[in-house]
Write a protein that holds these residues in place. Sequence first.
Motif, short mmCIF file in Angstrom:
data_model
loop_
_atom_site.label_atom_id
_atom_site.label_comp_id
_atom_site.label_asym_id
_atom_site.label_seq_id
_atom_site.Cartn_x
_atom_site.Cartn_y
_atom_site.Cartn_z
N GLY A 1 2.13 7.46 3.30
CA GLY A 1 3.41 7.34 4.02
C GLY A 1 3.33 6.25 5.06
N SER A 2 4.31 6.22 5.94
CA SER A 2 4.35 5.10 6.88
C SER A 2 3.23 5.20 7.93
CB SER A 2 5.72 5.02 7.56
OG SER A 2 5.96 6.22 8.25
N LYS A 3 2.88 6.44 8.30
CA LYS A 3 1.82 6.61 9.29
C LYS A 3 0.48 6.11 8.74
CE LYS A 3 -0.18 8.83 12.96
NZ LYS A 3 -1.17 7.85 13.29
N ILE B 1 0.81 -1.20 0.00
CA ILE B 1 0.00 0.00 0.00
C ILE B 1 0.86 1.27 0.00
CG2 ILE B 1 -0.27 0.15 2.53
CD1 ILE B 1 -3.07 0.42 0.03
N ASN B 2 2.07 1.21 0.55
CA ASN B 2 2.88 2.44 0.62
C ASN B 2 3.50 2.82 -0.72
OD1 ASN B 2 4.85 0.54 0.40
ND2 ASN B 2 5.68 0.84 2.48
N GLY C 1 -8.85 6.04 13.39
CA GLY C 1 -7.62 6.81 13.58
C GLY C 1 -7.72 8.18 12.94
N THR C 2 -6.65 8.61 12.30
CA THR C 2 -6.66 9.95 11.72
C THR C 2 -7.14 9.94 10.28
OG1 THR C 2 -4.43 9.81 10.83
CG2 THR C 2 -4.62 10.51 13.12
N GLU D 1 -2.10 2.86 9.59
CA GLU D 1 -3.53 2.96 9.88
C GLU D 1 -4.36 2.11 8.93
OE1 GLU D 1 -4.73 6.66 12.20
OE2 GLU D 1 -3.87 7.43 10.36
N LEU D 2 -3.90 2.01 7.70
CA LEU D 2 -4.60 1.14 6.75
C LEU D 2 -4.41 -0.33 7.14
CD1 LEU D 2 -3.86 2.93 3.35
CD2 LEU D 2 -6.06 2.80 4.53
N HIS D 3 -3.22 -0.67 7.59
CA HIS D 3 -2.98 -2.04 8.04
C HIS D 3 -3.97 -2.43 9.13
CE1 HIS D 3 1.54 -2.01 6.69
NE2 HIS D 3 0.67 -1.88 5.69
N ALA D 4 -4.23 -1.46 10.03
CA ALA D 4 -5.16 -1.74 11.12
C ALA D 4 -6.55 -2.08 10.58
CB ALA D 4 -5.23 -0.55 12.07
#
Length: 683
Positions: free
Chosen positions: A17-19, A10-11, A151-152, A23-26
């Motif tokens: 980015g990594s943040k 996905i990155n 999340g954000t 959040e997508l992984h979650a």
Amino acid sequence: MAIHLFTIPINQLQGVGSKKSEELHALGIFTVGQLIEYYPFRYEDYQIRALHEVKDGEKVTVQGSIASVPVLQRFGGKSRLFCRVTVDGLLLTAVWFNRNFLQSQLVPGREITLTGKWEQRRKQITVAESEFPDQGVMRSGTVQPVYSIAGTLTQAWMRKTIERALTQYGNLIPELLPEELVAKHRLMERREAIMRIHHPENTREGQEARRRMVYEELFLFQLKLQNYRATHLKQHDGLVHLVNNDEIRDFVSKFPFELTAAQKQVINEILHDMKQPFVMNRLLQGDVGSGKTVVAAVGLFATVRAGHQGALMVPTEILADQHMRSLQKIFEPFGITVGLLTGSVSGRKRKDLIAALQMGLLDIVVGTHALIQEDVYFRSLGLVVTDEQHRFGVQQRSVLRRKGMNPDVLTMTATPIPRTLAISVFGDMDVSTIRERPKGRKPIKTYWVKHEMMDRVLGFIRREAEAGRQAFFICPLIEESEKLDVQNAIDLHMQLVQGLPELSIGLLHGRMSADEKEATMGKFAAGDTNVLVSTTVIEVGVDVPNATLMIVMDAERFGLSQLHQLRGRVGRGEHQSFCILIADPKSENGQERMRAMTETDDGFEISRRDLEIRGPGDFFGTKQSGMPEFRLANLLLDFEVLEQARDDAVALTAREDWWSSPQYHLLREQLQRDSNDVVEPLD
Ligand code: ADP
Ligand code: MG
């Protein structure tokens, strides 16, 4: 070999980015493929509508022009901004809360698009979102997807990112379905459908895209079931039960009654499966009182005669006790041993029982969840029967099954899933149905009465008791509750003791110890008690043929299937039985259920109506039922698609080139991938 969307992390996407990746992984999104298949759970409709079509209180998007200088009001730390807007020739008020920064932009004569709640009487829109066409329109006129996020992450970011993924990689989305199926059902192409599901031009297009993806989801599901059956069940050798039909006949001839034709038929189906070298996985559905227990007994007899052991798992201790007693009676003359293992069997007794099971000294064990404890082993488990299967989770059932080497499995239920749904969903399960009740059973007469008729109800009990019959009196709570104005078992027991001094009244509820319960139940079963006041602990399976009267207090508090289960506690002998539902006639949602109860006592019809009243989510009761969960499909709404998908999957897997033809390559690959993350469909 084409680049696979499910191999692109996905990155790699611009803006992730990594943040954000984390959040997508979650959310379970690791690859571009997964992001693209992360469908919205609903849409926000910003299509412009005419006000006269909009009902009061509805959310709407309209276009108009500003007709007055705005007014700003402040109160506390908050603010309210007003202005007049002309929409379709109508002058209305637009109100914003806490958006004072907009004040300078609300210039009379300027075009504006408003989205918000329409209040017809006050001719007012409480604005949630607004846009100015002269700044370029983003949302207005469109249908926007709404994703489940955390999340954000924001909706806007998700929309943008998915949009980007689709633009960059959309051309890599492959068609999975065979051409002939796409054509046959006039489905949208897969790429098109995925694009449209994230970004429909209008609602109809969204629906078409959804239809395509729902079909695909259900088709893959059915294909998986067919596949599992073909590769797994047949390869995995089950036990071949060698049983002699004469022995079975002899066993059956000792029953104190003649089996019904339906019982004979399902027994044949079960024995046939047990003799085959594949694993039986059969669902036996039969209305309460249809005589499923003896059917199970024949299966258990067969496994023991073939040199194995049998287990019967039931949801409650009372039921375990009862089954234990009746099976012992049936099996004793044949020298077959039956043991009981419940939560209250402990210490020495438990140790001995477990040892006997392990050494093969015990033929049959009846029990509750206690059966699936880790230290319980069998010498050779041949048949697992679970009764009232909806009470057990998928997990629990498969744990028991794994205690043997592919034992045959018989699952019994009195809450039948409508047959077609059962077959479609549990495509890998065979279904046997008993639709006939034992001969001589009279239909149970059911009445719906008001609380004021209690005296007459007592009179009724007295009459039945004088005729030698017994009654159940069920109520919803154990003790007095301030919150709920319901009669409770303890009070009711007192009331009956006083009101019917000449009768013996028992009391049974969930707070009693297992020994107390057993003793109370035993006395009632033996006919020593005339009336048993009880909570729903007796709901399932209890069998006292001399009981002819089932009275349910505050019946509107019970679900339809539950009421039918309760009613099924009577009507089990040759005497006319009655069910009296004491319910508030004003209870609105209760009425439908009471009416259904008085109109039919056919369990299949009851469960159909229950499904109708409650909808499938509630009906199947969470994940307990083992019903699969779908991303897009809804089993009730998409039921016809499910059936269609099943037929298509059966036809496809029957084709000779299904395993070899390159045109099914992607489909086969997809199945492989799914089988890693999906729980075993069996059970
Ligand atoms: P359920 O299907 O609700 O589990 P049970 O197996 O408890 O039903 O059977 C209900 C009652 O009917 C029991 O008392 C059982 O002994 C009796 N019964 C079962 N089969 C027959 C039959 N063929 N003829 C008469 N009585 C039967
Ligand atoms: Mg039963």
